[in-house]
Design a protein around this motif. Structure first.
Motif, PDB file in Angstrom:
ATOM      1  N   HIS A  45      -1.826  -1.343   7.354  1.00 35.62           N
ATOM      2  CA  HIS A  45      -2.140  -1.190   5.717  1.00 35.62           C
ATOM      3  C   HIS A  45      -3.632  -0.628   4.858  1.00 35.62           C
ATOM      4  O   HIS A  45      -4.165   0.226   4.579  1.00 35.62           O
ATOM      5  N   SER A  77       2.818  -6.006   3.655  1.00 30.30           N
ATOM      6  CA  SER A  77       2.251  -6.522   4.353  1.00 30.30           C
ATOM      7  C   SER A  77       1.457  -7.957   4.529  1.00 30.30           C
ATOM      8  O   SER A  77       1.696  -7.937   3.073  1.00 30.30           O
ATOM      9  N   ASN A 118      -4.140   3.054   5.028  1.00 23.84           N
ATOM     10  CA  ASN A 118      -3.687   3.342   3.815  1.00 23.84           C
ATOM     11  C   ASN A 118      -4.680   2.913   3.021  1.00 23.84           C
ATOM     12  O   ASN A 118      -4.634   4.261   1.980  1.00 23.84           O
ATOM     13  N   THR A 136       1.007  -1.143  -0.163  1.00 23.42           N
ATOM     14  CA  THR A 136       0.088  -0.365  -0.047  1.00 23.42           C
ATOM     15  C   THR A 136       0.700   1.488  -0.329  1.00 23.42           C
ATOM     16  O   THR A 136       2.138   1.321  -0.121  1.00 23.42           O
ATOM     17  N   CYS A 152      -3.267  -0.574  -4.527  1.00 22.22           N
ATOM     18  CA  CYS A 152      -2.187  -1.156  -3.902  1.00 22.22           C
ATOM     19  C   CYS A 152      -2.072  -2.636  -5.263  1.00 22.22           C
ATOM     20  O   CYS A 152      -2.680  -2.314  -6.548  1.00 22.22           O
TER      21      CYS A 152
END
Length: 255
Positions: A72, A50, A75, A39, A82
């Protein structure tokens, strides 16, 4: 991938690749249970990667279960763009095994189908899936980059990554009942699909879903993808196809 002069060549479009890039990419999508989610940090900093668990929707769209307490997810709330790296790995050099990067944007989904398909793939997630900070998301694919191993790279469009659901409008309604029926009454056939048709080791195999192209199976942490002999013409073709596949598996040497 290098060209004849030893220079680094750009990956070919999937339709031009000298191997079944689309089939391999879709197999990785359907079989891989976890991946690295990248992200964009909210403060404009570095990309943030992640580990997340992954399932797939009927058409192969990646499904995620994320907590708003995770970096994440925060984000993604600021910027939904992503990418997701999927690799099943294996023995030896990690770079010798196929991997797929899916680029796109996430969209939150409250559809019961999304929840059911994710939990079929990850039953233990039912322990926390209904916590107030958790939600399900679909990663709407824009493009894919496949590295199938040495000299086997290709780029894919979003539609090339996914299974065409044309003519299967009723699939979302019929799939749960068909999956439950197979797991309750025909686990012997499910085991045959995994061991005889997919070449997997024996285990407590069960069906987690099907689509016009094939079946998805799990046994503990292991997964299997079994393609139909030909694409289903309609959901009504599922039962005779499964019967024929079971008969085929029973007729193979060593069955």
């Amino acid at each position: 991938m290098a060209d004849a002069d030893g220079k680094q060549a750009a990956p070919l479009p999937a339709a031009e690749a000298p191997f079944d890039a689309i089939g391999l990419a879709r197999s990785l999508l359907r079989r891989t249970r976890s991946g690295a989610l990248a992200t964009l940090e909210r403060d404009g900093g570095a990309p943030f990667a992640s580990l997340v668990t992954v399932a797939t929707d009927l058409d192969g769209t990646p499904l995620l279960l994320l907590s708003r307490l995770s970096a994440h997810t925060l984000n993604l709330e600021a910027d939904p763009r992503c990418s997701l790296l999927l690799s099943q790995g294996g023995k030896g050099d990690p770079l010798a095994h196929p991997r797929l990067t899916v680029a796109g944007a996430v969209v939150r989904s409250d559809e019961p189908r999304v929840r059911a398909r994710f939990l079929a793939r990850h039953p233990k997630a039912a322990l926390y899936a209904d916590f107030p900070d958790f939600a399900f998301f679909r990663l709407v694919a824009r493009a894919g980059h496949l590295n199938g191993g040495f000299a086997r790279a290709a780029t894919l469009t979003g539609p090339e990554l996914l299974t065409d659901l044309s003519g299967h409008d009723a699939l979302a309604e019929t799939e749960p009942g068909a999956v439950a029926h197979m797991n309750e009454d025909h686990l012997d056939a499910v085991a045959l699909y995994a061991t005889r048709l997919a070449g997997e080791e024996p285990g407590p195999w069960r069906l987690t879903g099907f689509d016009p192209d094939g079946l998805d199976l799990v046994a503990g942490e292991r997964t299997a993808r079994v393609l139909f002999p030909e694409r289903l013409a309609s959901p009504a073709a599922l039962r005779p196809t499964l019967v024929a596949m079971a008969a085929q598996a029973r007729g193979l040497p060593g069955a």
